[in-house]
Design a protein around this motif. Structure first.
Motif: not given
Length: 130
Positions: A58-68
């Protein structure tokens, strides 16, 4: 060691759920998930009014390391988003169970039925300690 809170329910995809009122639940990602992601810089929110089935992305979460991917832990319709996260996505890192919640959903049917597949705190702790 990741914090696992009693009173919440957990998905195997590392989202948490708590019933807040009537047939509404609040969801977010677990402390374990945010620690694995690292510093969160952006959240792609689901759309208010969109209906999702448990397990849907239902969406995504982006960090400095990756997108999940952000997976919906229960079937329901998004009724509210944590708009504070637009300007301060790091709240998910700092307070994943309080200030860093992501969305509220109106579940289909009873909450008991909607959450019966989720893990309790002890079961989730066993999952992440493997």
């Amino acid at each position: 060691m990741s914090e696992v809170k009693d009173g919440l329910l957990y998905s195997e995809d590392h989202e948490w759920v708590i019933a807040i009122e009537g047939s509404t639940v609040r969801v977010g990602i677990t402390d374990h998930a945010q620690s694995q992601l690292g510093d969160i810089v952006f959240i792609e929110f689901p759309t208010v009014g969109a209906a999702w089935s448990a397990g849907d992305s239902m969406g995504s979460i982006e960090s400095v390391k990756t997108v999940s991917e952000l997976y919906c832990p229960v079937s329901g319709t998004v009724t509210k988003l944590n708009e504070q996260l637009e300007a301060s996505p790091e709240l998910v890192n700092n307070s994943p169970y309080e200030d860093g919640w992501i969305a509220e959903l109106e579940v289909e049917g009873s909450i008991e039925e909607a959450v019966k597949h989720l893990l309790n705190a002890e079961q989730y702790s066993e999952l992440i300690d493997k």
